[in-house]
Enzyme design. Structure first.
Site, PDB file in Angstrom:
ATOM      1  CD1 TRP A 143     -16.188   4.204  76.074  1.00  0.00           C
ATOM      2  CD2 TRP A 143     -15.454   2.475  74.866  1.00  0.00           C
ATOM      3  NE1 TRP A 143     -15.242   3.561  76.823  1.00  0.00           N
ATOM      4  CE2 TRP A 143     -14.763   2.499  76.100  1.00  0.00           C
ATOM      5  CE3 TRP A 143     -15.154   1.488  73.941  1.00  0.00           C
ATOM      6  CZ2 TRP A 143     -13.785   1.553  76.426  1.00  0.00           C
ATOM      7  CZ3 TRP A 143     -14.181   0.556  74.270  1.00  0.00           C
ATOM      8  CH2 TRP A 143     -13.504   0.594  75.507  1.00  0.00           C
ATOM      9  CD  GLU A 216     -20.328   8.030  72.620  1.00  0.00           C
ATOM     10  OE1 GLU A 216     -19.161   8.468  72.584  1.00  0.00           O
ATOM     11  OE2 GLU A 216     -20.668   6.940  72.116  1.00  0.00           O
ATOM     12  CG  ASP A 249     -21.186   9.585  77.666  1.00  0.00           C
ATOM     13  OD1 ASP A 249     -20.453  10.509  78.066  1.00  0.00           O
ATOM     14  OD2 ASP A 249     -20.791   8.403  77.569  1.00  0.00           O
ATOM     15  CD  GLN A 252     -13.961  10.760  73.674  1.00  0.00           C
ATOM     16  OE1 GLN A 252     -13.377  11.171  72.687  1.00  0.00           O
ATOM     17  NE2 GLN A 252     -14.084   9.473  73.936  1.00  0.00           N
ATOM     18  CE  LYS A 278     -12.869   9.651  77.468  1.00  0.00           C
ATOM     19  NZ  LYS A 278     -11.623   9.012  77.902  1.00  0.00           N
ATOM     20  NE  ARG A 412     -11.043   7.881  69.403  1.00  0.00           N
ATOM     21  CZ  ARG A 412     -11.235   7.552  70.678  1.00  0.00           C
ATOM     22  NH1 ARG A 412     -12.307   7.994  71.316  1.00  0.00           N
ATOM     23  NH2 ARG A 412     -10.378   6.791  71.329  1.00  0.00           N
TER      24      ARG A 412
END
Length: 442
Positions: A143, A216, A249, A252, A278, A412
């Protein structure tokens, strides 16, 4: 102007207005009217107190309404909030310098933007310009955002019904230790063979225009999947062999969430381009692209263009500086490690009491708990995950569950780095009870 004394609309009117006027952008809305938030908790209009185990949208790493963030916003918005995009302010230059100080060489040049999608969009655009190529490789459960290039590199959801994505996007399998596809003799994941196979397919499909690999370090929307140690060094070698740039990336995982400042530190690799979002704004819209002076110079000479309305805005840059102040001053990387160990042990204890817990994974204060109806077959159940999620909310805990084909429901779990052990214990207790209640009706 005098403050309005008009009473807020009733709950029924609120939901009627919402249903009439809001575009639904991702499933159903949580049927709670959130009135305010503080620390690790949300407070509803009808007086309920809900523990936030997602840090908002995985962003509020300092909790809600952190006093230092509040003070920064109040001060900065009163002096300098927004500028013409070609102008600079001290908060922007300060944040760029300070980000570089947290990163290994040669990452030292920053572009400050708003969202994760925008930062990935800029990174992809830069990689294409610098390499003169256009093909992008990403994980099949990735994502990276909902704008054009980012969405074209996103495979976990949102691909069907929108027509063709950007040309030249390829997916490679995710190295999922719990659900291995390529196995060694002992049944464990043979990730090296998987990676070799993946790039054999990439080479077969490529037109010779491979620009970058965007991944990620820990897939979050993909189900908190952490590739094994050694994977990213091997992936970087695959990129180097093909003249591709490696873009990581860390929307998070960046800024202490996993127990180190950046998740890639575990693997001893340094990406060519790093994207942050974020966690950088701690809930406010702030993102960054960080790269080397060499790549930035090449992009500049080729006419790199990413001129947006809110590039280099001083208000959110000032917030980013305060985020770095708090992370450093309160040693939140160390706190994430210690609290992460506490959280993991609590999840292990829950697994010992409930057969439906198939796997526990993640790092620091980013944890995943996968639910299955059979530990041997690892059979999943969307219904079970939905029941547990609903029961958690009823008991006062907000949880997010990832439901993807071929996987169980994966919670999560990403509480604020400022959470206390008591708050984590409360969340674990509620989760334990919710799983028990949901299993009682199986």
């Amino acid at each position: 102007m005098a403050a309005s004394t008009t009473a807020p609309p009733s709950t029924e009117t609120f939901w009627a207005d919402a249903e009439r006027h809001l575009v639904r952008y991702g499933g159903e809305f949580t049927r709670e009217i959130i009135d305010r938030a503080a620390g690790s908790f949300l407070f509803t209009a009808d007086g309920r107190k809900i523990l936030d185990f997602t840090s908002g949208q995985m962003s509020a790493i300092l909790g809600h309404s952190h006093p230092e963030i509040v003070a920064t916003v109040q001060r900065q918005v009163a002096t300098l909030d927004h500028l013409y995009s070609g102008m600079l302010s001290r908060p922007v230059v300060d944040l760029s310098r300070r980000l570089a100080d947290t990163l290994p060489a040669p990452l030292e040049k920053a572009l400050l933007l708003t969202t994760g999608a925008e930062s990935n969009e800029a990174a992809i655009r830069m990689a294409k310009l610098v390499t003169g190529r256009h093909e992008i490789v990403s994980f099949a459960r990735s994502w990276h955002g909902m704008t054009q290039a980012a969405a074209s590199a996103t495979y976990s959801a949102g691909r069907k019904g929108y027509g063709p994505g950007a040309p030249g996007n390829f997916a490679i399998p995710v190295p999922n230790v719990y659900r291995p596809d390529f196995t060694a003799a002992d049944g464990s994941l043979d990730w090296r063979r998987q990676l070799d196979f993946a790039f054999d397919l990439i080479d077969a499909q490529s037109t010779g225009s491979l620009a970058a690999c965007l991944v990620e370090p820990i897939l979050s929307s993909g189900g908190i999947i952490e590739p094994p140690a050694g994977y990213f060094a091997a992936l970087q070698d695959k990129c180097r062999e093909r003249g591709m740039l490696l873009i990581l990336d860390e929307a998070q995982t960046g800024l202490c969430r996993t127990g180190t400042w950046y998740a890639f530190e575990r693997d001893g690799v340094v990406p060519d381009i790093l994207t942050l979002s974020k966690t950088l704004g701690a809930g406010l819209p702030l993102a960054a692209v960080v790269t080397s002076a060499e790549i930035e110079q090449e992009a500049y000479e080729r006419g790199f263009l990413f001129f947006t309305t809110h590039v280099a805005d001083p208000l959110v840059a000032a917030v980013g500086n305060t985020v770095l102040d708090v992370l450093t001053g309160d040693k939140l990387d160390e706190r994430a490690r210690s609290l992460g160990a506490f959280l993991r042990q609590g999840l292990v204890d829950i697994a010992g009491r409930h057969e439906v817990v198939g796997d526990i994974r993640g790092r620091g204060l980013l944890a995943g708990l996968e639910l299955v109806v059979d530990r041997e077959t690892k059979q999943s159940s969307d219904a079970l995950g939905a029941r547990v999620t609903r029961r958690c909310l009823q008991l006062g805990l907000h949880m997010n569950i990832v439901q993807l084909p071929g996987m169980g429901g994966v919670f999560r779990i990403a509480p604020p780095l400022t959470a206390t052990e008591d708050e984590l214990s409360l969340g674990l207790t509620i989760l334990d009870e919710a799983i028990g209640d949901a299993c009682a009706v199986l």
